[in-house]
Design a protein around this motif. Structure first.
Motif, PDB file in Angstrom:
ATOM      1  N   ASP A 168     -52.805 -25.223 -35.530  1.00 44.14           N
ATOM      2  CA  ASP A 168     -51.865 -26.129 -36.167  1.00 44.14           C
ATOM      3  C   ASP A 168     -50.432 -25.804 -35.713  1.00 44.14           C
ATOM      4  O   ASP A 168     -50.096 -24.637 -35.492  1.00 44.14           O
ATOM      5  N   GLY A 169     -49.620 -26.841 -35.617  1.00 44.28           N
ATOM      6  CA  GLY A 169     -48.274 -26.698 -35.075  1.00 44.28           C
ATOM      7  C   GLY A 169     -47.360 -25.762 -35.864  1.00 44.28           C
ATOM      8  O   GLY A 169     -46.607 -24.977 -35.276  1.00 44.28           O
ATOM      9  N   ARG A 192     -47.722 -30.514 -31.645  1.00 47.14           N
ATOM     10  CA  ARG A 192     -46.656 -29.516 -31.826  1.00 47.14           C
ATOM     11  C   ARG A 192     -47.113 -28.170 -31.288  1.00 47.14           C
ATOM     12  O   ARG A 192     -46.332 -27.420 -30.718  1.00 47.14           O
TER      13      ARG A 192
END
Ligand code: ATP
Ligand code: MG
Length: 269
Positions: A168-169, A192
């Protein structure tokens, strides 16, 4: 094989993609994969379609640099989530062992049950030690709000280089801001994570991990200076540009034709 599993004929034009999907669904049924992991996989597949479902030179370049970075790191750590545990457990553990990297379970959707199941899957796949599951070694990354802020003091907390495939970013950005080097595998060069990572391998996890084992065999005998040279010559922004341009060029070529499956075209009136 249970009754509700499907058998995929090898003649099916998308057999490989379907087999990978089945592996993920089985991982879901066993409690390794989260609901969101299924959705993330679909997002990845869409980008893989545009890449022609093959490993490109920009991904090889990123993988070579990643291996050079792991080989020259003091404390490399491989993070594991449900999709990784379901799709490539043996090869992921093998690569971590070859590189003397620690394995750490680190989940976005953390439940005690799921993290223990993932630990067990890694041990079955040949892991000697799995971090991230013992309460007494838990540390926090305060920049992150959700449950993924918990890391292992022996692992990600003190790592200099962290491998976070399908990450996850927010967490990628937090790890970078803590001064760590971050290697990711992410089919979406726009995510991201892809943007924040030190090295972004834009390729399918299931193709990239076996390829990284092969690259390790090629690089493991090189001098440290040669490895540092590979790292110095690397530019992640260029690699992301190449990935996006390849996607654009592929789409342009296909757009010229509209219907590019010849057999489908013949059925058009
Ligand atoms: P970000 O948080 O980085 O902006 P996101 O929220 O869109 O991205 P996440 O679920 O946080 O996505 O991360 C999963 C990423 O992994 C997605 O970018 C997805 O395209 C990618 N992905 C999914 N399956 C695979 C796979 N098999 N191989 C490589 N990448 C994959
Ligand atoms: Mg995300």
């Amino acid at each position: 094989m249970s009754n509700n599993e499907i058998k995929i004929p090898s003649s099916h034009p998308r057999a490989e993609s379907l087999r990978i999907r089945e592996r993920l669904i089985n991982g879901f049924k066993k409690g390794l994969v989260a609901y969101a992991g299924l959705i993330a996989h679909g997002r990845g597949e869409a980008f893989d379609y545009i890449l022609g479902e093959k490993t490109h030179s920009f991904a090889i370049k990123a993988m070579r640099t990643a291996i050079a970075l792991f080989l020259t790191s003091k404390h490399p750590v491989f993070s594991v989530n449900g999709n990784v545990a379901a799709l490539v457990p043996e090869d992921y553990v093998k690569l971590a062992n070859l590189l003397n990297a620690k394995l750490e379970v680190n989940l976005f959707y953390r439940t005690r049950e799921r993290e223990l199941k993932i630990r067990d899957a890694l041990i079955r796949a040949g892991a000697r030690e799995v971090l991230g599951v013992d309460e007494e070694y838990r540390a926090e990354i305060p920049e992150i709000k959700h449950l993924r802020r918990f890391v292992d003091v022996r692992g990600i907390y003190k790592a200099d280089t962290v491998f976070v495939p399908l990450e996850d970013g927010d967490r990628t950005a937090a790890l970078i801001k803590l001064g760590k080097k971050v290697v990711t595998i992410d089919l979406n060069p726009l995510s991201r994570t892809a943007q924040w990572a030190t090295i972004t391998i834009v390729d399918n996890l299931v193709r990239a991990i076996p390829m990284m084992i092969r690259i390790y065999k090629d690089l493991s005998s090189k001098d440290k200076e040669d490895l540092l040279e590979i790292i110095r010559n690397y530019n992640n922004s260029e690699v992301l540009s190449e990935a996006m341009k390849t996607m654009k060029e592929n789409l342009e070529k296909l757009a010229e034709k509209g219907i590019f499956i010849e057999e489908a075209r013949r059925f058009q009136r």
